[in-house]
Enzyme design. Structure first.
Site, short mmCIF file in Angstrom:
data_model
loop_
_atom_site.label_atom_id
_atom_site.label_comp_id
_atom_site.label_asym_id
_atom_site.label_seq_id
_atom_site.Cartn_x
_atom_site.Cartn_y
_atom_site.Cartn_z
N CYS A 23 14.13 8.76 -12.91
CA CYS A 23 12.85 8.28 -12.35
C CYS A 23 11.99 7.57 -13.38
CB CYS A 23 12.08 9.43 -11.69
SG CYS A 23 12.90 10.03 -10.22
N HIS A 27 12.45 1.58 -10.13
CA HIS A 27 13.37 1.64 -8.99
C HIS A 27 12.58 1.58 -7.69
CE1 HIS A 27 12.07 5.77 -9.59
NE2 HIS A 27 12.34 5.98 -8.30
N HIS A 68 6.08 -3.32 -0.10
CA HIS A 68 6.62 -4.28 -1.06
C HIS A 68 5.72 -4.47 -2.28
CE1 HIS A 68 9.45 -5.06 2.16
NE2 HIS A 68 10.20 -5.69 1.27
N GLU A 123 10.34 10.10 0.11
CA GLU A 123 10.85 9.12 -0.86
C GLU A 123 12.28 8.77 -0.49
OE1 GLU A 123 8.92 9.28 -5.28
OE2 GLU A 123 10.85 10.19 -4.95
ZN LIG Z 1 11.25 7.21 -7.11
#
Ligand SMILES: [Zn+2]
Length: 133
Positions: A23, A27, A68, A123
């Site tokens: 993480c 990403h 986005h 997520e």
């Molecule tokens: Zn993440």
């Protein structure tokens, strides 16, 4: 207590400063937020709230301001680089975890006057965080 919810899908990029695993690298996620609104009594239409009122307010804001986008912690040096390139960046005071994202959406909903009682952010299909009262 009556509760209604509306799910909103949006895409975002982030990374977590100080994370020991993957993480820490930039990403993306196809995230999902579920907004829950509660009421002790129903209105004259027999509703907690018209679902369209969530679409026209908080969902529209998520679509315009989070979808986005790259969400970064204020201390992340990447924020300045992306902004210089004209990339839209959303700045969090803390790491942009699912927990903090849930709180961010919750507080925005409250700011808009919606009686939001819980926001859950996925997520991934298996991992979610909840913020609420
Ligand atoms: Zn993440």
């Amino acid at each position: 207590m009556y509760k209604i919810s509306r799910q909103i899908d949006f895409c975002y990029a982030h990374r977590l400063l100080g994370h020991q695993g993957k993480c820490r690298f930039l990403h993306g996620h196809h995230g999902r937020a579920r907004i829950t609104i509660s009421a002790e009594k129903l209105n004259e239409m027999g509703m907690v709230m018209d679902f369209g009122d969530i679409r026209g307010t908080l969902e529209a804001w998520i679509d315009a301001e989070l979808d986005h986008r790259t969400i970064l912690c204020r201390e992340d040096p990447l924020a300045a680089v992306l902004r210089e390139r004209g990339e839209p960046v959303v700045i969090f005071e803390e790491n942009p975890t699912a927990e903090n994202l849930a709180r961010f959406i919750y507080e925005k909903g409250r700011e808009m006057g919606l009686p939001v009682t819980e926001v859950r952010v996925w997520e991934t299909p298996k991992c979610s965080a909840i913020y609420g009262r």
